[in-house]
Design a protein around this motif. Structure first.
Motif, PDB file in Angstrom:
ATOM      1  N   LYS A 108       5.521   6.288  11.133  1.00  0.00           N
ATOM      2  CA  LYS A 108       6.283   5.130  10.653  1.00  0.00           C
ATOM      3  C   LYS A 108       6.876   5.281   9.252  1.00  0.00           C
ATOM      4  N   PRO A 109       6.234   6.020   8.344  1.00  0.00           N
ATOM      5  CA  PRO A 109       6.822   6.105   6.998  1.00  0.00           C
ATOM      6  C   PRO A 109       8.236   6.687   6.980  1.00  0.00           C
ATOM      7  N   PHE A 110       8.594   7.470   7.997  1.00  0.00           N
ATOM      8  CA  PHE A 110       9.925   8.065   8.064  1.00  0.00           C
ATOM      9  C   PHE A 110      10.496   7.729   9.433  1.00  0.00           C
ATOM     10  N   ARG A 111      11.396   6.759   9.473  1.00  0.00           N
ATOM     11  CA  ARG A 111      11.851   6.161  10.730  1.00  0.00           C
ATOM     12  C   ARG A 111      12.333   7.176  11.766  1.00  0.00           C
ATOM     13  N   SER A 112      13.097   8.180  11.330  1.00  0.00           N
ATOM     14  CA  SER A 112      13.614   9.143  12.308  1.00  0.00           C
ATOM     15  C   SER A 112      12.479   9.927  12.963  1.00  0.00           C
ATOM     16  N   HIS A 113      11.408  10.185  12.241  1.00  0.00           N
ATOM     17  CA  HIS A 113      10.259  10.866  12.838  1.00  0.00           C
ATOM     18  C   HIS A 113       9.574   9.968  13.864  1.00  0.00           C
ATOM     19  N   ALA A 114       9.482   8.696  13.572  1.00  0.00           N
ATOM     20  CA  ALA A 114       8.881   7.751  14.525  1.00  0.00           C
ATOM     21  C   ALA A 114       9.696   7.701  15.812  1.00  0.00           C
ATOM     22  N   ILE A 115      11.010   7.724  15.679  1.00  0.00           N
ATOM     23  CA  ILE A 115      11.888   7.698  16.860  1.00  0.00           C
ATOM     24  C   ILE A 115      11.716   8.981  17.671  1.00  0.00           C
ATOM     25  N   ILE A 116      11.696  10.111  16.997  1.00  0.00           N
ATOM     26  CA  ILE A 116      11.521  11.390  17.696  1.00  0.00           C
ATOM     27  C   ILE A 116      10.167  11.431  18.385  1.00  0.00           C
ATOM     28  N   TYR A 117       9.111  10.963  17.710  1.00  0.00           N
ATOM     29  CA  TYR A 117       7.789  10.935  18.337  1.00  0.00           C
ATOM     30  C   TYR A 117       7.811  10.047  19.586  1.00  0.00           C
ATOM     31  N   GLU A 118       8.462   8.911  19.492  1.00  0.00           N
ATOM     32  CA  GLU A 118       8.539   8.005  20.641  1.00  0.00           C
ATOM     33  C   GLU A 118       9.251   8.680  21.817  1.00  0.00           C
ATOM     34  N   MET A 166       0.835  -1.178   0.000  1.00  0.00           N
ATOM     35  CA  MET A 166       0.000   0.000   0.000  1.00  0.00           C
ATOM     36  C   MET A 166       0.878   1.240   0.000  1.00  0.00           C
ATOM     37  N   ASN A 167       0.590   2.171  -0.881  1.00  0.00           N
ATOM     38  CA  ASN A 167       1.322   3.422  -0.946  1.00  0.00           C
ATOM     39  C   ASN A 167       0.796   4.383   0.106  1.00  0.00           C
ATOM     40  N   VAL A 168       1.719   5.095   0.726  1.00  0.00           N
ATOM     41  CA  VAL A 168       1.363   6.054   1.756  1.00  0.00           C
ATOM     42  C   VAL A 168       1.894   7.416   1.348  1.00  0.00           C
ATOM     43  N   ILE A 169       1.059   8.425   1.478  1.00  0.00           N
ATOM     44  CA  ILE A 169       1.508   9.788   1.246  1.00  0.00           C
ATOM     45  C   ILE A 169       1.961  10.343   2.593  1.00  0.00           C
ATOM     46  N   TYR A 170       3.209  10.776   2.648  1.00  0.00           N
ATOM     47  CA  TYR A 170       3.780  11.268   3.900  1.00  0.00           C
ATOM     48  C   TYR A 170       4.549  12.538   3.607  1.00  0.00           C
ATOM     49  N   ASP A 171       4.183  13.611   4.240  1.00  0.00           N
ATOM     50  CA  ASP A 171       4.829  14.900   4.036  1.00  0.00           C
ATOM     51  C   ASP A 171       5.842  15.133   5.164  1.00  0.00           C
ATOM     52  N   LYS A 172       7.121  14.994   4.838  1.00  0.00           N
ATOM     53  CA  LYS A 172       8.171  15.138   5.850  1.00  0.00           C
ATOM     54  C   LYS A 172       8.192  16.531   6.459  1.00  0.00           C
ATOM     55  N   ALA A 173       7.992  17.549   5.636  1.00  0.00           N
ATOM     56  CA  ALA A 173       8.027  18.924   6.139  1.00  0.00           C
ATOM     57  C   ALA A 173       6.904  19.169   7.149  1.00  0.00           C
ATOM     58  N   MET A 174       5.704  18.730   6.829  1.00  0.00           N
ATOM     59  CA  MET A 174       4.584  18.911   7.760  1.00  0.00           C
ATOM     60  C   MET A 174       4.795  18.107   9.034  1.00  0.00           C
ATOM     61  N   SER A 175       5.377  16.937   8.905  1.00  0.00           N
ATOM     62  CA  SER A 175       5.669  16.124  10.084  1.00  0.00           C
ATOM     63  C   SER A 175       6.719  16.805  10.961  1.00  0.00           C
ATOM     64  N   ASN A 176       7.692  17.450  10.335  1.00  0.00           N
ATOM     65  CA  ASN A 176       8.682  18.222  11.107  1.00  0.00           C
ATOM     66  C   ASN A 176       7.992  19.308  11.923  1.00  0.00           C
ATOM     67  N   TYR A 177       7.072  20.037  11.282  1.00  0.00           N
ATOM     68  CA  TYR A 177       6.327  21.084  11.988  1.00  0.00           C
ATOM     69  C   TYR A 177       5.498  20.500  13.125  1.00  0.00           C
ATOM     70  N   LEU A 178       4.864  19.376  12.876  1.00  0.00           N
ATOM     71  CA  LEU A 178       4.045  18.742  13.906  1.00  0.00           C
ATOM     72  C   LEU A 178       4.908  18.312  15.090  1.00  0.00           C
ATOM     73  N   LEU A 179       6.036  17.675  14.825  1.00  0.00           N
ATOM     74  CA  LEU A 179       6.917  17.243  15.910  1.00  0.00           C
ATOM     75  C   LEU A 179       7.437  18.437  16.706  1.00  0.00           C
ATOM     76  N   ALA A 180       7.791  19.512  16.023  1.00  0.00           N
ATOM     77  CA  ALA A 180       8.252  20.721  16.714  1.00  0.00           C
ATOM     78  C   ALA A 180       7.138  21.302  17.584  1.00  0.00           C
ATOM     79  N   THR A 181       5.916  21.280  17.079  1.00  0.00           N
ATOM     80  CA  THR A 181       4.774  21.771  17.849  1.00  0.00           C
ATOM     81  C   THR A 181       4.551  20.915  19.088  1.00  0.00           C
ATOM     82  N   LEU A 182       4.677  19.609  18.948  1.00  0.00           N
ATOM     83  CA  LEU A 182       4.517  18.702  20.100  1.00  0.00           C
ATOM     84  C   LEU A 182       5.595  18.936  21.144  1.00  0.00           C
TER      85      LEU A 182
END
Length: 76
Positions: A37-47, A1-17
């Motif tokens: 999960k689509p971007f491993r480093s983001h999953a680690i930072i979220y964890e 299954m293809n997943v659309i994942y926006d790294k830039a928006m995820s960066n903003y979300l993680l910074a906001t959190l």
């Protein structure tokens, strides 16, 4: 299954959190590690953000993330 994942928006979300940790547990905006999960480093930072928030930290800086990673008993 293809997943659309926006790294830039995820960066903003993680910074906001990091600045507003109350959002991590906000039931109006349910988040989980699966969302990053689509971007491993983001999953680690979220964890790391989740772990710090669960321990009562209200504002997170990059050094806090580094300490969690350094002291983590499991490989993230």
């Amino acid at each position: 299954m293809n997943v659309i994942y926006d790294k830039a928006m995820s960066n903003y979300l993680l910074a906001t959190l990091m600045v507003n940790t109350d959002l991590v547990a906000n039931i109006s905006y349910p988040l989980s590690i699966e969302d990053f999960k689509p971007f491993r480093s983001h999953a680690i930072i979220y964890e790391c953000i989740k772990a710090l928030t669960d321990n009562g930290v209200k504002k997170i800086c990059l050094q806090d993330i580094g300490l969690v990673l350094k002291n983590s008993p499991k490989k993230l």
